[in-house]
Design an enzyme around this catalytic site. Structure first.
Site, PDB file in Angstrom:
ATOM      1  N   HIS A   1       0.962  -1.222   0.237  1.00  0.00           N
ATOM      2  CA  HIS A   1      -0.264   0.240  -0.233  1.00  0.00           C
ATOM      3  C   HIS A   1       0.858   1.181   0.061  1.00  0.00           C
ATOM      4  CE1 HIS A   1      -3.124  -3.048   2.239  1.00  0.00           C
ATOM      5  NE2 HIS A   1      -3.406  -2.333   1.305  1.00  0.00           N
TER       6      HIS A   1
ATOM      7  N   SER B   1      -2.849  -7.884   3.178  1.00  0.00           N
ATOM      8  CA  SER B   1      -3.737  -7.488   3.934  1.00  0.00           C
ATOM      9  C   SER B   1      -3.378  -9.134   4.650  1.00  0.00           C
ATOM     10  CB  SER B   1      -4.480  -6.684   4.154  1.00  0.00           C
ATOM     11  OG  SER B   1      -3.740  -5.864   4.113  1.00  0.00           O
TER      12      SER B   1
ATOM     13  N   LYS C   1     -18.167  -5.364   6.439  1.00  0.00           N
ATOM     14  CA  LYS C   1     -17.045  -5.597   6.650  1.00  0.00           C
ATOM     15  C   LYS C   1     -16.227  -5.959   7.381  1.00  0.00           C
ATOM     16  CE  LYS C   1     -14.261  -6.201   2.062  1.00  0.00           C
ATOM     17  NZ  LYS C   1     -13.729  -5.025   1.166  1.00  0.00           N
TER      18      LYS C   1
ATOM     19  N   ARG D   1      -1.802  -6.221  -8.368  1.00  0.00           N
ATOM     20  CA  ARG D   1      -0.377  -7.687  -8.388  1.00  0.00           C
ATOM     21  C   ARG D   1      -0.362  -8.837  -9.169  1.00  0.00           C
ATOM     22  NH1 ARG D   1      -3.095  -7.580  -1.901  1.00  0.00           N
ATOM     23  NH2 ARG D   1      -4.920  -6.632  -3.559  1.00  0.00           N
TER      24      ARG D   1
HETATM   25  P1  ADP Z   1      -9.933  -3.682  -1.136  1.00  0.00           P
HETATM   26  O1  ADP Z   1     -10.517  -4.760   0.033  1.00  0.00           O
HETATM   27  O2  ADP Z   1     -10.579  -2.419  -1.413  1.00  0.00           O
HETATM   28  O3  ADP Z   1      -9.083  -4.500  -2.210  1.00  0.00           O
HETATM   29  P2  ADP Z   1      -6.943  -3.215  -0.259  1.00  0.00           P
HETATM   30  O4  ADP Z   1      -6.371  -2.569   1.146  1.00  0.00           O
HETATM   31  O5  ADP Z   1      -6.917  -4.980  -0.283  1.00  0.00           O
HETATM   32  O6  ADP Z   1      -8.754  -3.316  -0.040  1.00  0.00           O
HETATM   33  O7  ADP Z   1      -6.276  -2.754  -1.240  1.00  0.00           O
HETATM   34  C1  ADP Z   1      -6.541  -1.284  -1.208  1.00  0.00           C
HETATM   35  C2  ADP Z   1      -5.598  -1.210  -3.096  1.00  0.00           C
HETATM   36  O8  ADP Z   1      -4.968  -1.228  -2.749  1.00  0.00           O
HETATM   37  C3  ADP Z   1      -5.998  -2.167  -4.102  1.00  0.00           C
HETATM   38  O9  ADP Z   1      -5.742  -1.199  -5.111  1.00  0.00           O
HETATM   39  C4  ADP Z   1      -4.834  -3.304  -4.115  1.00  0.00           C
HETATM   40  O10 ADP Z   1      -5.007  -3.474  -5.686  1.00  0.00           O
HETATM   41  C5  ADP Z   1      -3.657  -1.962  -4.062  1.00  0.00           C
HETATM   42  N1  ADP Z   1      -2.793  -3.248  -3.160  1.00  0.00           N
HETATM   43  C6  ADP Z   1      -2.742  -4.106  -1.872  1.00  0.00           C
HETATM   44  N2  ADP Z   1      -1.693  -4.632  -1.917  1.00  0.00           N
HETATM   45  C7  ADP Z   1      -0.885  -4.472  -2.670  1.00  0.00           C
HETATM   46  C8  ADP Z   1       0.067  -4.719  -2.836  1.00  0.00           C
HETATM   47  N3  ADP Z   1       1.063  -5.074  -2.698  1.00  0.00           N
HETATM   48  N4  ADP Z   1       1.010  -3.948  -3.840  1.00  0.00           N
HETATM   49  C9  ADP Z   1       0.997  -3.047  -4.993  1.00  0.00           C
HETATM   50  N5  ADP Z   1      -0.745  -2.485  -4.342  1.00  0.00           N
HETATM   51  C10 ADP Z   1      -1.870  -3.260  -2.935  1.00  0.00           C
END
Ligand code: ADP
Length: 158
Positions: A17, A128, A41, A90
């Site tokens: 992130h 996450s 959620k 990703r």
């Molecule tokens: P959501 O539940 O909306 O997917 P996340 O917190 O999982 O929320 O992800 C938010 C954003 O961050 C998404 O666009 C996701 O693809 C991106 N993201 C999550 N992890 C990574 C990572 N390791 N590298 C790049 N982008 C990431």
């Protein structure tokens, strides 16, 4: 003035992130990280905890702010007069989901444009959920998340 929003759950935030946030901060005048506050959620961290973690981690970037939102992101950006959404990709699974989401967002708010940023290869397997899984088995999390998050995860699984 180019403003963008980076929405997500951030449950918890990872180096993946932060990589997207740093790159977004360099591209846009203002970047708002939007922590999803959808109460149905249920995450490991409360919305308040996630906001506090993200707020602390984005301090080095003066043009990055954090907000939470419990509605549609299409409405959030309309309210704030923002047109750009950033999402990290990703791999192909992310892409197919994110493409659908971007079409939904454009349907709900025709001014919305989604910009996809490819993940840093170091973090392309990082999510996450993976962080939480590793934390539950007391693995070393230091390559994947800042110390603040590592400590917060340790507490949750202690
Ligand atoms: P959501 O539940 O909306 O997917 P996340 O917190 O999982 O929320 O992800 C938010 C954003 O961050 C998404 O666009 C996701 O693809 C991106 N993201 C999550 N992890 C990574 C990572 N390791 N590298 C790049 N982008 C990431």
């Amino acid at each position: 003035m180019l403003k963008a929003a980076f929405p997500g759950s951030f449950d918890p935030p990872s180096f993946g992130h932060l990589d997207i946030i740093g790159r977004g901060a360099a591209l846009f005048d203002e970047l708002v990280v939007v922590v999803g506050a959808n109460r149905q959620k249920k995450g490991l961290f409360t919305v308040e905890e996630r906001i506090a973690l993200v707020a602390e981690l984005v301090k080095p970037w003066k043009n990055v702010t954090v907000e939470s939102w419990d509605g549609l992101i299409a409405d959030f950006i309309r309210d704030r007069d923002i047109r750009l959404l950033i999402r990290g990709i990703r791999g192909v699974n992310d892409f197919s989901q994110e493409l659908d989401l971007s079409i939904w967002n454009k349907t709900l708010n025709p001014k919305a444009e989604t910009i996809f940023m490819s993940a840093d290869p170091r973090y392309s397997l990082l999510s996450s959920s993976a962080l939480k899984e590793l934390a539950s088995f007391h693995q070393d999390l230091s390559p994947y998340a800042p110390l603040l998050v590592v400590e917060a995860l340790k507490k949750k699984f202690s």
